[in-house]
Structures are given as structure tokens and as C-alpha cells.
Design a protein around this motif. Structure first.
Motif, PDB file in Angstrom:
ATOM      1  N   ALA A   1      -4.718   0.394  -4.214  1.00  0.00           N
ATOM      2  CA  ALA A   1      -3.651   1.362  -4.279  1.00  0.00           C
ATOM      3  C   ALA A   1      -3.269   1.665  -5.738  1.00  0.00           C
ATOM      4  N   ILE A   2      -3.337   0.455  -6.434  1.00  0.00           N
ATOM      5  CA  ILE A   2      -2.931   0.519  -7.888  1.00  0.00           C
ATOM      6  C   ILE A   2      -4.215   1.625  -8.549  1.00  0.00           C
TER       7      ILE A   2
ATOM      8  N   GLY B   1       7.486  -6.856   6.911  1.00  0.00           N
ATOM      9  CA  GLY B   1       6.829  -8.253   6.702  1.00  0.00           C
ATOM     10  C   GLY B   1       6.968  -8.927   5.575  1.00  0.00           C
ATOM     11  N   ASP B   2       6.907 -10.238   5.739  1.00  0.00           N
ATOM     12  CA  ASP B   2       6.916 -11.174   4.575  1.00  0.00           C
ATOM     13  C   ASP B   2       5.711 -11.700   3.988  1.00  0.00           C
ATOM     14  N   TRP B   3       4.504 -11.313   4.260  1.00  0.00           N
ATOM     15  CA  TRP B   3       3.315 -11.965   4.073  1.00  0.00           C
ATOM     16  C   TRP B   3       3.013 -11.756   2.309  1.00  0.00           C
ATOM     17  N   HIS B   4       3.418 -10.831   1.912  1.00  0.00           N
ATOM     18  CA  HIS B   4       3.141 -10.404   0.470  1.00  0.00           C
ATOM     19  C   HIS B   4       4.377 -10.327  -0.606  1.00  0.00           C
ATOM     20  N   ILE B   5       5.286 -11.116  -0.241  1.00  0.00           N
ATOM     21  CA  ILE B   5       6.453 -11.147  -1.128  1.00  0.00           C
ATOM     22  C   ILE B   5       5.888 -11.673  -2.430  1.00  0.00           C
ATOM     23  N   GLY B   6       6.302 -11.037  -3.526  1.00  0.00           N
ATOM     24  CA  GLY B   6       6.164 -11.311  -4.789  1.00  0.00           C
ATOM     25  C   GLY B   6       4.808 -10.828  -5.572  1.00  0.00           C
ATOM     26  N   GLU B   7       4.023 -10.301  -4.581  1.00  0.00           N
ATOM     27  CA  GLU B   7       2.693  -9.669  -4.939  1.00  0.00           C
ATOM     28  C   GLU B   7       2.528  -8.363  -5.507  1.00  0.00           C
ATOM     29  N   PRO B   8       1.609  -7.901  -6.412  1.00  0.00           N
ATOM     30  CA  PRO B   8       1.619  -6.905  -6.895  1.00  0.00           C
ATOM     31  C   PRO B   8       0.904  -5.772  -5.372  1.00  0.00           C
ATOM     32  N   PRO B   9       1.080  -4.604  -5.627  1.00  0.00           N
ATOM     33  CA  PRO B   9       0.496  -3.582  -4.635  1.00  0.00           C
ATOM     34  C   PRO B   9      -1.144  -4.088  -4.659  1.00  0.00           C
ATOM     35  N   ASP B  10      -1.848  -3.659  -3.437  1.00  0.00           N
ATOM     36  CA  ASP B  10      -3.173  -3.867  -3.056  1.00  0.00           C
ATOM     37  C   ASP B  10      -4.008  -3.200  -4.490  1.00  0.00           C
ATOM     38  N   ARG B  11      -5.027  -3.820  -4.783  1.00  0.00           N
ATOM     39  CA  ARG B  11      -5.484  -3.241  -6.144  1.00  0.00           C
ATOM     40  C   ARG B  11      -6.346  -1.882  -5.833  1.00  0.00           C
TER      41      ARG B  11
ATOM     42  N   CYS C   1       0.731  -1.299  -0.182  1.00  0.00           N
ATOM     43  CA  CYS C   1      -0.104   0.027   0.094  1.00  0.00           C
ATOM     44  C   CYS C   1       0.996   1.369  -0.027  1.00  0.00           C
ATOM     45  N   ARG C   2       1.368   1.674   1.181  1.00  0.00           N
ATOM     46  CA  ARG C   2       2.015   2.719   1.274  1.00  0.00           C
ATOM     47  C   ARG C   2       3.337   2.861   0.645  1.00  0.00           C
ATOM     48  N   SER C   3       4.278   2.087   0.637  1.00  0.00           N
ATOM     49  CA  SER C   3       5.595   2.226   0.302  1.00  0.00           C
ATOM     50  C   SER C   3       5.628   2.098  -1.483  1.00  0.00           C
ATOM     51  N   PRO C   4       4.732   1.096  -1.974  1.00  0.00           N
ATOM     52  CA  PRO C   4       4.727   1.155  -3.157  1.00  0.00           C
ATOM     53  C   PRO C   4       4.162   2.568  -4.128  1.00  0.00           C
ATOM     54  N   VAL C   5       3.293   3.183  -3.463  1.00  0.00           N
ATOM     55  CA  VAL C   5       2.633   4.322  -3.945  1.00  0.00           C
ATOM     56  C   VAL C   5       3.757   5.428  -3.608  1.00  0.00           C
ATOM     57  N   ALA C   6       4.271   5.498  -2.493  1.00  0.00           N
ATOM     58  CA  ALA C   6       5.335   6.338  -2.169  1.00  0.00           C
ATOM     59  C   ALA C   6       6.518   6.300  -3.564  1.00  0.00           C
ATOM     60  N   GLU C   7       6.891   4.780  -3.700  1.00  0.00           N
ATOM     61  CA  GLU C   7       7.702   4.812  -4.804  1.00  0.00           C
ATOM     62  C   GLU C   7       7.452   5.258  -6.195  1.00  0.00           C
ATOM     63  N   GLY C   8       5.994   4.943  -6.324  1.00  0.00           N
ATOM     64  CA  GLY C   8       5.646   5.620  -7.783  1.00  0.00           C
ATOM     65  C   GLY C   8       5.593   6.991  -8.154  1.00  0.00           C
ATOM     66  N   VAL C   9       5.011   7.519  -6.742  1.00  0.00           N
ATOM     67  CA  VAL C   9       4.860   9.064  -7.049  1.00  0.00           C
ATOM     68  C   VAL C   9       6.241   9.672  -7.026  1.00  0.00           C
ATOM     69  N   MET C  10       7.235   9.302  -6.211  1.00  0.00           N
ATOM     70  CA  MET C  10       8.700   9.716  -6.274  1.00  0.00           C
ATOM     71  C   MET C  10       9.198   9.410  -7.561  1.00  0.00           C
ATOM     72  N   ARG C  11       8.985   8.151  -8.252  1.00  0.00           N
ATOM     73  CA  ARG C  11       9.582   8.065  -9.417  1.00  0.00           C
ATOM     74  C   ARG C  11       9.085   9.057 -10.554  1.00  0.00           C
TER      75      ARG C  11
ATOM     76  N   ILE D   1       1.844   2.119 -10.585  1.00  0.00           N
ATOM     77  CA  ILE D   1       2.445   1.250  -9.861  1.00  0.00           C
ATOM     78  C   ILE D   1       2.200  -0.463  -9.928  1.00  0.00           C
ATOM     79  N   ALA D   2       1.140  -0.916 -10.925  1.00  0.00           N
ATOM     80  CA  ALA D   2       0.854  -2.159 -11.105  1.00  0.00           C
ATOM     81  C   ALA D   2       2.219  -3.150 -11.668  1.00  0.00           C
ATOM     82  N   GLY D   3       3.071  -2.626 -11.889  1.00  0.00           N
ATOM     83  CA  GLY D   3       4.421  -3.444 -12.150  1.00  0.00           C
ATOM     84  C   GLY D   3       5.382  -3.757 -11.086  1.00  0.00           C
ATOM     85  N   LEU D   4       4.817  -2.999 -10.061  1.00  0.00           N
ATOM     86  CA  LEU D   4       5.689  -3.359  -8.886  1.00  0.00           C
ATOM     87  C   LEU D   4       5.356  -4.521  -7.899  1.00  0.00           C
ATOM     88  N   ARG D   5       6.288  -5.193  -7.225  1.00  0.00           N
ATOM     89  CA  ARG D   5       6.155  -6.463  -6.782  1.00  0.00           C
ATOM     90  C   ARG D   5       6.826  -6.142  -5.298  1.00  0.00           C
TER      91      ARG D   5
END
Length: 164
Positions: free
Chosen positions: A58-59, A46-56, A16-26, A69-73
Motif C-alpha cells: 500500500a505504501i 480489528g486489533d492485529w496491526h496496532i502500531g504498525e505502518p501500512p502494508d508495504r 491497506c484501505r483506510s490508510p490509503v484513503a486517509e492519505g489520498v484525502m489528505r 502514507i509511510a508515517g501512518l500507524r
């Protein structure tokens, strides 16, 4: 050319938060004089979501603002991150405590709250929108959008070699 400055944005699950921050900053950096001089990534403690895309949600919210941010994992914070990045910027105090507690000896990365580091200390922490609805995701996007402006301003101020 000088080494790029490397920033890692950290939240709990990296969906949620960190991929949105990454996307906005990029997106912001790509259209600034800092393009090609900053490296960004995001991770979760945490390790719960490793390999998953951001929350739909958030996307979808980021897309409404033109940020893809859809391509982030999701990935988990690694010990190598403490040596590979200059700053580990955390969404909230719990993440910051975890990041600091896991730091290996000789770590070179600094760690701070993202909003503090970006000059938005008065905003406190980035709230986790995961259990909320569209309004919470929009609030988080708006906070991170303002934080991106502050990050760019700080990078220009503290790393003047980036603008040469």
C-alpha cells in the motif's frame, strides 16, 4: 472560524484501505479550499496491526501516485471515536456492521459506506487487497482516488460554511 468536520475512515486492519484513503484525502484536501477545515484519521475494527505502518504494498502503490502514507500507524477503532468524529466512513459492509454494533449510546458520529457517502454507490465496497497483488492495490487506489473527489464535493455541498 467554524469547527472542522472530522472524518474517520475505517477498514478491518488499518493497514491497506483506510490508510490509503486517509492519505489520498489528505493530499486532495491540502490543495483545496477545504485545507485546514477537515480533520482526517483512519482506524481498523480489528486489533492485529496496532502500531504498525501500512502494508508495504500500500505504501509503494500510494507513493507511485505521489501520496506518502509511510508515517501512518495502525490503530483500532475506539469508543471515543463515536464522539470525536462526525462521520465513520467504512470500506465495506462488514466493517459498517461492526462499527454500528459497537456504537455506544449517545454516539454523535454518523456511519456509512465510504463509497456510498462519496457518491460512488454504484462501485459497492472497497475490496480488501491484502491477499492480492499489485493490480488489486492499484484498483483500490483508483477507487479511493475517485472517492476523494466525491468526499470533497459532498463536504462543499453539505457544509457550505467550510468554503467561506
Amino acid at each position: 472560524m467554524a469547527e472542522p468536520v472530522r472524518l474517520l475512515i475505517v477498514c478491518l486492519g488499518n493497514i491497506c484501505r483506510s490508510p490509503v484513503a486517509e492519505g489520498v484525502m489528505r493530499a486532495r484536501i491540502a490543495t483545496s479550499t477545504l485545507a485546514g477545515r477537515i480533520e482526517l484519521d483512519s482506524a481498523g475494527t480489528g486489533d492485529w496491526h496496532i502500531g504498525e505502518p501500512p502494508d508495504r504494498r500500500a505504501i509503494a502503490n500510494a507513493a507511485e501516485h505521489g501520496v506518502d502514507i509511510a508515517g501512518l500507524r495502525a490503530r483500532q477503532l475506539a469508543l471515543s471515536d463515536y464522539h470525536d468524529f462526525d462521520w465513520l466512513l467504512c470500506a465495506d459492509r462488514a466493517n459498517l456492521r461492526d462499527v454500528r454494533a459497537r456504537a455506544p449510546g449517545g454516539a454523535r458520529a454518523g456511519s456509512a459506506l465510504l463509497l456510498d457517502w462519496s457518491g460512488l454507490a454504484h462501485e459497492g465496497e472497497v475490496p480488501d487487497p491484502y491477499t492480492g497483488g499489485p493490480a488489486q492495490f492499484e484498483h483500490v487506489f483508483q477507487l479511493l482516488d475517485r472517492a476523494a473527489d466525491g468526499v470533497i464535493a459532498r463536504l462543499r455541498r453539505e457544509y457550505p460554511f467550510l468554503t467561506r
